[in-house]
Design an enzyme around this catalytic site. Sequence first.
Site, PDB file in Angstrom:
ATOM      1  N   HIS A 144       0.871  -1.188   0.000  1.00  0.00           N
ATOM      2  CA  HIS A 144       0.000   0.000   0.000  1.00  0.00           C
ATOM      3  C   HIS A 144       0.906   1.234   0.000  1.00  0.00           C
ATOM      4  CE1 HIS A 144      -2.763   2.932   1.932  1.00  0.00           C
ATOM      5  NE2 HIS A 144      -3.750   2.129   1.582  1.00  0.00           N
ATOM      6  N   ASP A 221       3.091  -4.756   7.936  1.00  0.00           N
ATOM      7  CA  ASP A 221       1.885  -3.940   7.805  1.00  0.00           C
ATOM      8  C   ASP A 221       0.694  -4.890   7.910  1.00  0.00           C
ATOM      9  OD1 ASP A 221      -0.389  -2.744   6.807  1.00  0.00           O
ATOM     10  OD2 ASP A 221       0.590  -1.816   5.080  1.00  0.00           O
ATOM     11  N   GLN A 224      -4.529  -5.245   6.760  1.00  0.00           N
ATOM     12  CA  GLN A 224      -5.533  -6.140   6.175  1.00  0.00           C
ATOM     13  C   GLN A 224      -5.476  -7.534   6.793  1.00  0.00           C
ATOM     14  OE1 GLN A 224      -7.893  -5.098   4.323  1.00  0.00           O
ATOM     15  NE2 GLN A 224      -7.088  -3.106   3.726  1.00  0.00           N
ATOM     16  N   LYS A 247     -10.389  -0.803  10.635  1.00  0.00           N
ATOM     17  CA  LYS A 247     -10.589  -1.950   9.742  1.00  0.00           C
ATOM     18  C   LYS A 247     -10.952  -3.199  10.537  1.00  0.00           C
ATOM     19  CE  LYS A 247      -7.240  -0.204   6.375  1.00  0.00           C
ATOM     20  NZ  LYS A 247      -7.998   0.343   5.253  1.00  0.00           N
ATOM     21  N   CYS A 385      -4.890   2.713  -3.468  1.00  0.00           N
ATOM     22  CA  CYS A 385      -3.615   3.183  -2.892  1.00  0.00           C
ATOM     23  C   CYS A 385      -2.495   2.179  -3.154  1.00  0.00           C
ATOM     24  CB  CYS A 385      -3.738   3.455  -1.392  1.00  0.00           C
ATOM     25  SG  CYS A 385      -4.789   4.838  -1.025  1.00  0.00           S
TER      26      CYS A 385
HETATM   27  N1  PLP Z   1      -1.717  -0.846   4.618  1.00  0.00           N
HETATM   28  C1  PLP Z   1      -2.664  -1.527   3.985  1.00  0.00           C
HETATM   29  C2  PLP Z   1      -2.359  -2.884   3.446  1.00  0.00           C
HETATM   30  C3  PLP Z   1      -3.939  -0.980   3.845  1.00  0.00           C
HETATM   31  O1  PLP Z   1      -4.891  -1.661   3.212  1.00  0.00           O
HETATM   32  C4  PLP Z   1      -4.189   0.308   4.371  1.00  0.00           C
HETATM   33  C5  PLP Z   1      -5.497   0.958   4.184  1.00  0.00           C
HETATM   34  O2  PLP Z   1      -6.266   0.604   3.335  1.00  0.00           O
HETATM   35  C6  PLP Z   1      -3.148   0.983   5.018  1.00  0.00           C
HETATM   36  C7  PLP Z   1      -1.926   0.371   5.121  1.00  0.00           C
HETATM   37  C8  PLP Z   1      -3.351   2.333   5.604  1.00  0.00           C
HETATM   38  O3  PLP Z   1      -4.262   2.265   6.662  1.00  0.00           O
HETATM   39  P1  PLP Z   1      -4.786   3.611   7.342  1.00  0.00           P
HETATM   40  O4  PLP Z   1      -5.319   4.461   6.227  1.00  0.00           O
HETATM   41  O5  PLP Z   1      -5.852   3.136   8.271  1.00  0.00           O
HETATM   42  O6  PLP Z   1      -3.629   4.231   8.038  1.00  0.00           O
END
Ligand code: PLP
Length: 427
Positions: A144, A221, A224, A247, A385
């Site tokens: 992401h 990370d 998900q 999430k 993203c």
């Molecule tokens: N990493 C992954 C794999 C994501 O799917 C997301 C958000 O969709 C993020 C990071 C960023 O999360 P946040 O916007 O809640 O900080």
Amino acid sequence: MTTAARNFEAGLQRPEDAQLFSRAELEKIRADFPILQQKVHGKPLVYFDNAATSQKPRAVIDAIVRYYETTNANIHRGVHFLSERATEQHDAARRTVQKFLNARSANEIIFVRGTTEAINLVAQSYGRANVGPGDEVLITGMEHHSDIVPWQLLCDDKGAKLCVGPIDDNGELLIGEFADLLSPRTKLVAVTHVSNALGTVNPVRKIIELAHERNVPVLVDGAQAAPHMKVDVQELDCDFYAFSGHKVYGPTGIGVLYGKAALLNAMPPYQGGGDMIASVTFQKSTYNKVPYKFEAGTPDIAGAIGLDAALRYVSDIGIDRIGAHEHDLLEYATTAISQIPSLQIVGSASEKAGVLSFVLENVHPHDIGTILDQEGVAIRTGHHCSQPVMRRFNIPATARASFAIYNTREEIDALARGIEKVREVFA
Ligand code: PLP
């Protein structure tokens, strides 16, 4: 390799062994989510945008309302009743997260705004202290943007290099090539546990092993992953783990960075301000112990309390059962929509979590999303993203349905009918 063995590799707790929800259990779960009781454009709401943010159960909404109605006060600095009670509840939330991740200590849990802030914290604190000119940070081709751009900022600033492990046509990491990119110059590995664009579950345990053989710390990370599978940071042996409350059925504005105590203790502060200090003079400040060293200013107290309620809700139902339910939905949906002519699924890794990305020949994903919306079906369309993933597959965007605890097979039938409508419109 068997599915169970692959799950073990990926750090999963064999969700296929968990019992699926009965119809009555699923109805009860759905009733916990007030937002699902409404119609959209005259149709029952089908919410398949869970990878962007999930809906909130009554338990979370009530916990936040209760906090503001009965307890609201700033934490740590007050001696009065409300402040002490708010502090206790905030501390309790930290312990709930510790248990959820099986961290060794609650002090290894830092409250942040979300995954994005957690990664920026590591990049700006650990990264600035440990990455220098000519060094490398290694990520994968399915990250992401929030696990790409913080490292680019760091690398640009320090004269370091961002290296990217490639992915194959199924959306799986090429682990051999990834391992080859680990060099004596690699100072940090940052990988997503589950890809938000493809649904791929990465073999994070293996990645961590490979990196640790070379004494390279690993950030995972988990944005998900945390909502869908058991995460045990001690078992994974990851150095940092990040996830977002919103999430995992919690509120927006709260998230978590787990870090091993030894690393956090050695890291410099990320932001300066109240609560993160031990003493301040105009000449010099000294810093509070972890986790407070990384929590400058008034935190999102209500958010932490809402997250506490969300993680309890998930744990009471059982994360393995949630994962099994979503896996069942994913398989059902994959079978249903792959029969639709001119539809192509993007991302067919052998291990996937509840994310289904697809494209329809000659139809822009935004048009798919708009027509489905008229049917009451909420999906996400765009690059999610993850522009480098789109580029890897030579597409500008995908339509993405992502599944959660409250979704049903009937809702997937509604999705499939909606896609047929899209095809009729564009026939
Ligand atoms: N990493 C992954 C794999 C994501 O799917 C997301 C958000 O969709 C993020 C990071 C960023 O999360 P946040 O916007 O809640 O900080």
